[in-house]
Write a protein that holds these residues in place. Structure first.
Motif, PDB file in Angstrom:
ATOM      1  N   SER A  95      -2.282  -0.162  -9.115  1.00 29.79           N
ATOM      2  CA  SER A  95      -1.938   1.173  -9.617  1.00 29.79           C
ATOM      3  C   SER A  95      -0.840   1.104 -10.673  1.00 29.79           C
ATOM      4  N   ASP A 133      -0.461  -2.362  -4.470  1.00 30.87           N
ATOM      5  CA  ASP A 133      -0.148  -1.256  -5.378  1.00 30.87           C
ATOM      6  C   ASP A 133       0.201  -1.720  -6.789  1.00 30.87           C
ATOM      7  N   ASN A 167       0.819  -1.207   0.000  1.00 28.03           N
ATOM      8  CA  ASN A 167       0.000   0.000   0.000  1.00 28.03           C
ATOM      9  C   ASN A 167       0.857   1.265   0.000  1.00 28.03           C
TER      10      ASN A 167
END
Length: 255
Positions: A78, A75, A45
């Motif tokens: 992302s 992540d 994260n």
């Protein structure tokens, strides 16, 4: 660089803390032609944001996930967006290594269909043996955790970085860390209290493994924000008399 460079991107255990994202480490090494190779260990994260302080994420050659708990991999969702929708165009897929089911887990995290999932952005491979990537030889070894989890031994240019990942007590750490130049070891639990079995180790444990494995330097990491990281460091130093530090975001180690 002669050997390897390790940059701590995130070192907070279990969830991001006020001073650090969750687990993420950048490892760099040059090959014989002078080309710098860059691998990322875990992508927890908040890690992708901080990673951009130290390297263009499009220059990463591979990602290695120790296991699939969110604080070590979330992540990647992302990073998928960055590689798929970058203004310069969709980027070529890069290798992503992890436990069985990594591709499916990450696709589900972003609510993507199973096919193609993230397979157009990442080339997923399951840990089966040594990985050869540029100057790196990476050896994954199963450790003790509630889910499939691996420690990683990274060798390049005659140097060794060992990473415990998340693990309870296990002799596998002795193989992962044997004679390592730098041992990056978790210490999520405190000594002297009743801890859940089969999940993490203490700073004392980390120090004892470092001593038994004859490592040259110990870096204690993955301390949750609900604990005082200074306690983990004191515990580790009580069991290992070599150079010992506490991981911190932005710390750089030339190995």
């Amino acid at each position: 660089m002669a050997g390897m460079r390790l940059t701590v991107i995130g070192c907070s255990g279990s969830y991001p803390g006020p001073d650090s994202p969750a687990s993420c480490y950048l490892v760099e090494a040059d090959d014989e032609a002078g080309r710098t190779w860059r691998i990322v260990l875990d992508m927890g994260n908040g890690a992708l944001g901080v990673l951009q302080r130290y390297v263009d994420p499009l220059l990463i050659d591979a990602v290695l996930l120790s296991h699939l708990h969110a604080d070590h991999c979330v992540d990647m969702t992302s990073y998928y967006v960055l590689r798929k929708w970058h203004p310069t165009g969709q980027q070529p897929p890069i290798p992503v290594y992890g436990p069985k089911g990594t591709g499916r887990r990450l696709a589900k995290a972003y609510d993507l269909p199973k096919r193609p999932g993230m397979r157009e952005e990442f080339e997923f491979s399951t840990y089966t043996g040594a990985i050869h990537l540029g100057p790196f030889v990476i050896t994954p070894t199963a450790v003790e955790h509630p889910v499939d989890a691996f420690g990683l031994r990274i060798e390049a240019n005659g140097k060794v970085v060992a990473y415990s990942g998340d693990t309870a007590e296990t002799d596998a750490l002795l193989d992962i860390a044997a004679d390592a130049d730098l041992f990056l070891c978790e210490a999520a639990f405190r000594d002297g209290v009743e801890n859940p079995p089969g999940v993490h180790i203490t700073g004392v444990d980390a120090g004892e493994y470092a001593t038994k494995a004859h490592v040259k330097k110990l870096v204690v990491t993955h301390v949750p924000p609900w604990h005082d990281s200074a306690d983990a460091l004191r515990e580790a130093r009580s069991a290992y008399d070599g150079p010992t530090e506490l991981a911190a975001t932005g710390a750089v180690y030339e190995v």
